[in-house]
Enzyme design. Structure first.
Site, PDB file in Angstrom:
ATOM      1  N   LYS A  33      -2.025   5.306   2.389  1.00 59.66           N
ATOM      2  CA  LYS A  33      -2.715   7.213   2.793  1.00 59.66           C
ATOM      3  C   LYS A  33      -2.364   7.047   4.148  1.00 59.66           C
ATOM      4  O   LYS A  33      -2.124   7.925   4.710  1.00 59.66           O
ATOM      5  CB  LYS A  33      -3.640   7.172   2.394  1.00 59.66           C
ATOM      6  CG  LYS A  33      -4.903   7.087   2.935  1.00 59.66           C
ATOM      7  CD  LYS A  33      -6.379   7.673   2.175  1.00 59.66           C
ATOM      8  CE  LYS A  33      -6.934   7.202   3.075  1.00 59.66           C
ATOM      9  NZ  LYS A  33      -7.855   7.966   4.174  1.00 59.66           N
ATOM     10  N   THR A  34      -3.312   6.401   5.158  1.00 60.64           N
ATOM     11  CA  THR A  34      -3.485   6.302   6.658  1.00 60.64           C
ATOM     12  C   THR A  34      -1.691   6.087   7.104  1.00 60.64           C
ATOM     13  O   THR A  34      -1.230   7.080   8.084  1.00 60.64           O
ATOM     14  CB  THR A  34      -3.861   5.856   7.245  1.00 60.64           C
ATOM     15  OG1 THR A  34      -5.260   5.481   6.745  1.00 60.64           O
ATOM     16  CG2 THR A  34      -4.161   5.922   8.758  1.00 60.64           C
ATOM     17  N   ASP A 217      -6.909  14.978   6.306  1.00 64.53           N
ATOM     18  CA  ASP A 217      -7.404  13.017   5.397  1.00 64.53           C
ATOM     19  C   ASP A 217      -9.139  13.172   4.999  1.00 64.53           C
ATOM     20  O   ASP A 217      -9.832  13.718   4.923  1.00 64.53           O
ATOM     21  CB  ASP A 217      -7.205  12.175   6.892  1.00 64.53           C
ATOM     22  CG  ASP A 217      -7.663  11.206   5.987  1.00 64.53           C
ATOM     23  OD1 ASP A 217      -7.146  10.137   5.601  1.00 64.53           O
ATOM     24  OD2 ASP A 217      -8.004   9.554   7.083  1.00 64.53           O
ATOM     25  N   GLU A 218      -9.277  11.878   4.070  1.00 68.03           N
ATOM     26  CA  GLU A 218      -9.518  12.157   2.683  1.00 68.03           C
ATOM     27  C   GLU A 218     -10.970  13.464   2.507  1.00 68.03           C
ATOM     28  O   GLU A 218     -11.895  13.979   2.701  1.00 68.03           O
ATOM     29  CB  GLU A 218     -11.332  11.483   3.983  1.00 68.03           C
ATOM     30  CG  GLU A 218     -10.583  10.084   4.501  1.00 68.03           C
ATOM     31  CD  GLU A 218     -10.779   8.994   3.268  1.00 68.03           C
ATOM     32  OE1 GLU A 218     -11.388   9.325   1.795  1.00 68.03           O
ATOM     33  OE2 GLU A 218     -10.654   7.953   3.428  1.00 68.03           O
ATOM     34  N   GLN A 248     -12.437   8.415  -5.450  1.00 62.85           N
ATOM     35  CA  GLN A 248     -13.367   7.388  -4.907  1.00 62.85           C
ATOM     36  C   GLN A 248     -14.105   8.559  -4.105  1.00 62.85           C
ATOM     37  O   GLN A 248     -14.654   8.777  -2.358  1.00 62.85           O
ATOM     38  CB  GLN A 248     -12.323   7.192  -3.703  1.00 62.85           C
ATOM     39  CG  GLN A 248     -11.396   6.051  -4.223  1.00 62.85           C
ATOM     40  CD  GLN A 248     -10.426   5.286  -2.549  1.00 62.85           C
ATOM     41  OE1 GLN A 248     -11.365   4.436  -1.954  1.00 62.85           O
ATOM     42  NE2 GLN A 248      -9.426   5.550  -2.716  1.00 62.85           N
ATOM     43  N   ARG A 603     -12.266  -2.892  -3.469  1.00 63.70           N
ATOM     44  CA  ARG A 603     -12.032  -3.618  -2.686  1.00 63.70           C
ATOM     45  C   ARG A 603     -11.881  -4.995  -2.306  1.00 63.70           C
ATOM     46  O   ARG A 603     -11.214  -5.608  -1.412  1.00 63.70           O
ATOM     47  CB  ARG A 603     -13.222  -3.707  -1.984  1.00 63.70           C
ATOM     48  CG  ARG A 603     -14.150  -2.649  -1.458  1.00 63.70           C
ATOM     49  CD  ARG A 603     -13.342  -1.540  -1.083  1.00 63.70           C
ATOM     50  NE  ARG A 603     -12.812  -0.527  -1.771  1.00 63.70           N
ATOM     51  CZ  ARG A 603     -12.155   0.056  -1.382  1.00 63.70           C
ATOM     52  NH1 ARG A 603     -11.399   0.460  -0.248  1.00 63.70           N
ATOM     53  NH2 ARG A 603     -11.298   1.085  -1.991  1.00 63.70           N
TER      54      ARG A 603
END
Length: 742
Positions: A33-34, A217-218, A248, A603
C-alpha cells in the site's frame, strides 16, 4: 513513466494511474500500500500536477518520514513542496500559519500527555476533588474523547448525570487555563484547525482550491474528528484517494471508527474501489488460514489475499497444559529453528493479547539464555505499576528504604506534596537519617502543617499495618493484601482506559508471580518475601537486548501491526483471553478481536504457530478456559497438531451456531490428561504426576504439575501442611514415597 511503473503489478498500476476521481484502495496486509500511495503522488507529478496542490496524510511520524523519503527518491524533488505529514503535524502547520485567525498567540505551546495531566490535576485541586473518586487520568481520557468527537465543554451531553456534570466542569476549567496560557494539546490541534476552516470561509475556500489531490493512508484508523477534518477540505472539484483495510481496523479504543471506511463510498460521489489482494509477505498456507478466520466477520468490504510464492509449511497448533508449558514450547521451537541455521534472534516474534502474558515468556527466554526485547513496552518487573507494588513490599521488609519510600509515599495520591517531600529530604540529609525516621521526627516536632502531618502519619501507619497484617501469610497472600490495603489496585481499577485495564492485569499477574515463587535451597532460611524481592531485583537486572542487538521480539498484537517476521508465535488463544473477556459479549468487540487475530497471523512470513493452554492462572485464579473460537475457524487441513493425540491434537470443538452447547471431548478428560502427564514426566525424571514425595522442610506432598526440562525442570508439589510449592527438581531432593491411585 515506464521506469516509475515497472515494479508494480497490474492492480497496483491500475490504482497508481487511475484517472482523477475519488478512489478507495482496499489494501490487504503485505500488498504494497505504501508503494501505491507514493507512486500515485509521483505519477500525479509526472502528469503535470503541481506539488503545491497535493496533500498526503498518515498517522505516525515514522510513516510520514518514509513517505517523504520515497517521494524524494522517486521524483528528485524536495518533499517540503508538498503537504505530507500526520493529522496532528498538518494541523499544527495550519495553525502556525493562521494563528491570529485561530485566536491563538503566535508563540502558542503544545502540551504533551504528561503536561496535560498536570494541568488537569490543577483543575481537580481547584475544584477540591477527591482523586480516589475522581482520578485525573479519567478526566484526561474524557476530555480527549470529547475533542475526538468534535465536542467542546459546552457541547457535552448528559449534564443531568452527576458524572458527566462533574467531567464537564473539569473540562470547562481545563479549557480556561489553556486559553489563558496559550496552550494546545494534541487533540486541540485538530479540533482548532477544523474550527478555523469552518468559521473562516475565505481560508476554507483557499485550501479547498489549493489541495486538488488529497491522499490518506490507514483510512480505517480515522476517528470522527479526522473524518470531519478531511470532509471540510473536500469539494466537487478536488479528488480524494483513501488507502486502508477494514480487516485491519483494531484501534476502536483509541477512537478509530471502522464505519468511516465503510461509508466513504456513500459520502463521496462516483467512488472507484480497487482491491490490492496480492500479498508479498506470507506463504499461501498462512494467507489461507488468515482469510478463513476473517471471513467470519460480517459487513466486510471483502477481499482475499493470495501470493504467487510458496504454499509453505502448515500452521502449527500447540495445546499446552498451562502457560509455563506454552512458554517452554515456544523457547524450544526458537532454539530448534536457530540450530537449523540461516535464522537470527530477530527473525522471531511472540505475540500476545495482554501485556501480563509477557512475564512467563520472559522467564522462559531468560532460562534459555535467549536475548529478547519488549517491542513498544517494558519488561514485566520494570513496569510502573509493578515497581509501585514492589516498593510497598520493600517498605514492609525495610521501612528505611528511601527509594521505595519516595516512590509510594504519595501513590496513590494522599495529599503529600513536593514541599513536604523536600523538607523530608533536607531533614534526612542534615540529620543523616532515613526518610522514614525524618517523617516520624517532623510529625512529633509538629514541624508540618496539619494536613501534611495527618497524611504523612497515615502513610506511616499504613506501612506498619501492612507489616502486621501480612506477617503470618504466604507470599501470594502477602502480595494480595498489600495491593488491596494500600489502595494501589483500586487506584488502577478506577482508570477505565485500555492502559488502566492492562495495569490491573499486570498487578494480578504479579500475584501469580508471587504464588509461583519457591525458595532456592541455598536461601531456605530467608523469609519468603525477602527472597522474592531479591529474585525480582536480580531478574530486573537481566536487561533487555541493546537496541541494535539481534533479539527475539515480544509484543502485544496491537503493537505488531505494520511489522513482519519470518517466524511468528501467537500465544494464549483461549476464550476470555483472546478474544478478550471485555469484548466477547459485544458483536462489534468480537469482530475487532477477530481482526486483531487476522493482523497477528498476517505478520508471519514463513511459519506461524498458534498456542493455547488448557489451564492458565488469570486474575489470581486458575482458569480452565476453552480454546479460542478463532482456532476452530482455521481449516483443519492447514493445521499441524504438535502434541500427540492424548495431549490434545485439536482444540475443543464447537458448532458455529451452538457455541453455548459446547462439550468437552473424551480425549480431554482429566484421566487422559493425567496419563499423558505421568508418561511424559516419568520418562525424563523418574517422577510422575500423582507421585507421593517427601521434602525435608515442607514434609509430605503429591506432585501435581511440572514445567520445563533438564536442569530447568520444576515440579509443583501440593504439601499437606505447607501448601503448593514450585521446586527445581535438581535441587529439591524429593524422596519418593508411593504412587497414589487415580
Amino acid at each position: 513513466m515506464n521506469t516509475l511503473l515497472k515494479k508494480l503489478n497490474d492492480v497496483q498500476k491500475e490504482a497508481v494511474t487511475a484517472s482523477p476521481s475519488n478512489l478507495l484502495i482496499l489494501a490487504g496486509a503485505g500488498s504494497g500500500k505504501t508503494r501505491v500511495l507514493t507512486h500515485r503522488i509521483a505519477w500525479l507529478l509526472s502528469e503535470g500536477v503541481s506539488p503545491f496542490s497535493i496533500l498526503a496524510v498518515t498517522f505516525t511520524n515514522k510513516a510520514a518520514n518514509e513517505m517523504r523519503s520515497r517521494i524524494e527518491k522517486l521524483c528528485q524533488i524536495p518533499s517540503r513542496q508538498l503537504w505530507v505529514g500526520t493529522f496532528h503535524g498538518l494541523s499544527h502547520r495550519l495553525l502556525r500559519t493562521h494563528w491570529k485567525e485561530a485566536n491563538l498567540p503566535q508563540d502558542f505551546q503544545i502540551l504533551d500527555s504528561d503536561d496535560q495531566l498536570r494541568l488537569i490535576k490543577r483543575v481537580h485541586k481547584h475544584l477540591e476533588l477527591d482523586e480516589k473518586k475522581w482520578p485525573p487520568k479519567q478526566s484526561q481520557w474524557f476530555i480527549n474523547k470529547q475533542k475526538e468527537e468534535g465536542l467542546r465543554a459546552k457541547d457535552v451531553q448528559g449534564a443531568s448525570d452527576p458524572y458527566y456534570r462533574m467531567m464537564q466542569e473539569v473540562y470547562f476549567g481545563y479549557e480556561k487555563i489553556c486559553e489563558q496560557s496559550g496552550l494546545v494539546d494534541f487533540s486541540e490541534l485538530l479540533l482548532r484547525s477544523l474550527e478555523l476552516l469552518k468559521t473562516n470561509a475565505v481560508l476554507m475556500e483557499h485550501y479547498k482550491k489549493r489541495f486538488q489531490h488529497i491522499l490518506v493512508d490507514e483510512f480505517q484508523d480515522t476517528n470522527t474528528l479526522q473524518y470531519a477534518w478531511l470532509n471540510q477540505l473536500k469539494n466537487d472539484s478536488n479528488y480524494m484517494m483513501v488507502v486502508g483495510d477494514d480487516d485491519q481496523s483494531i484501534y476502536s479504543w483509541r477512537g478509530a471508527r471502522i464505519e468511516n471506511i465503510h461509508r466513504f463510498a456513500q459520502d463521496y460521489p462516483q467512488v472507484e474501489t480497487i482491491r490490492l489482494e496480492q500479498n508479498y509477505r506470507s506463504t499461501q498456507t498462512i494467507l489461507d488460514a488468515a482469510n478463513a478466520v476473517i471471513s467470519n466477520n460480517l459487513n466486510r468490504l471483502g477481499k482475499k489475499l493470495w501470493t504467487d510464492g510458496d504454499i509453505g509449511l502448515p500452521v502449527s497448533l500447540y495445546a499446552a497444559y498451562q502457560e509455563f508449558d506454552e512458554a517452554d514450547f515456544i523457547l524450544s521451537q526458537i532454539q530448534a529453528w536457530l540450530q537449523k541455521g540461516n535464522f537470527s534472534y530477530s527473525d522471531f516474534a511472540v505475540l500476545y493479547r495482554s501485556n501480563a502474558q509477557s512475564r512467563v515468556l520472559e522467564e522462559a527466554l531468560l532460562r534459555g539464555k535467549i536475548p529478547y526485547r519488549i517491542y513498544g513496552g517494558m519488561k514485566f518487573f520494570e513496569r510502573a505499576e509493578i515497581k509501585d507494588a514492589l516498593a510497598y513490599l520493600r517498605l514492609i521488609v525495610n521501612p528505611h528504604d528511601d527509594a521505595a519510600f519516595e516512590r509510594v509515599v504519595n501513590m496513590p495520591t494522599r495529599g503529600i506534596g513536593m514541599v513536604t517531600l523536600n523538607l523530608l529530604r533536607q531533614t534526612s540529609r542534615t540529620r543523616q537519617i532515613s526518610l522514614w525516621q525524618s517523617a516520624k521526627q517532623l510529625i512529633e516536632a509538629k514541624a508540618l502543617g496539619p494536613r501534611a502531618s495527618e497524611s504523612l502519619a497515615g502513610f506511616l501507619k499504613l506501612i506498619q499495618t501492612l507489616e502486621k497484617t501480612v506477617e503470618n501469610l504466604n507470599l501470594a497472600e502477602q502480595t494480595e493484601q498489600m495491593l488491596e490495603l494500600s489502595g494501589l489496585i483500586a487506584y488502577y481499577r478506577a482508570d477505565q482506559t485500555e492502559q488502566g485495564v492492562a495495569r490491573v492485569e499486570n498487578l494480578e499477574e504479579f500475584i501469580n508471580a508471587a504464588s509461583e515463587f519457591s525458595l532456592p535451597e541455598d536461601l531456605e532460611n530467608m523469609p519468603a518475601l525477602t527472597a522474592f524481592l531479591s529474585h525480582v531485583a536480580l531478574e530486573s537486572g537481566e536487561m533487555q537486548a541493546n537496541e541494535f542487538e539481534s533479539s527475539v521480539n515480544l509484543m502485544t498484537l496491537h503493537s505488531a501491526k505494520g511489522l513482519e517476521f519470518p517466524v511468528v508465535f501467537i500465544a494464549g488463544l483461549e476464550e476470555d483471553l483472546f478474544p478478550h473477556y471485555m469484548s466477547i459479549d459485544e458483536p462489534q468487540g468480537l469482530e475487532e478481536e477477530r481482526r486483531l487475530c487476522y493482523v497477528g497471523m498476517t505478520r508471519a512470513m514463513k511459519k506461524l504457530y498458534l498456542t493455547y493452554a488448557q489451564t492458565r492462572r488469570m486474575h489470581g485464579q486458575e482458569k480452565y478456559n476453552r480454546p479460542s473460537r478463532f482456532l476452530e475457524e482455521v481449516p483443519e487441513n492447514l493445521l499441524e497438531a504438535v502434541r500427540p493425540v492424548m495431549k490434545v491434537s485439536r482444540p475443543m470443538m464447537y458448532h458455529k451456531k451452538t457455541w453455548s452447547e459446547f462439550k468437552k471431548p473424551e480425549n480431554l478428560s482429566k484421566a487422559a490428561m493425567k496419563v499423558a502427564l505421568k508418561t511424559t514426566l516419568n520418562s525424563e525424571t523418574g517422577y510422575s504426576i500423582s507421585q507421593a514425595v517427601s521434602h525435608k522442610k515442607f514434609g509430605k506432598g503429591v506432585i501435581v504439575d511440572y514445567e520445563g526440562a533438564g536442569e530447568s525442570l520444576r515440579l509443583q508439589v501440593k504439601f499437606e501442611h505447607a501448601g503448593t510449592k514450585w521446586l527445581v527438581a535438581s535441587f529439591a531432593k524429593l524422596e519418593k514415597l508411593y504412587t497414589t491411585r487415580d
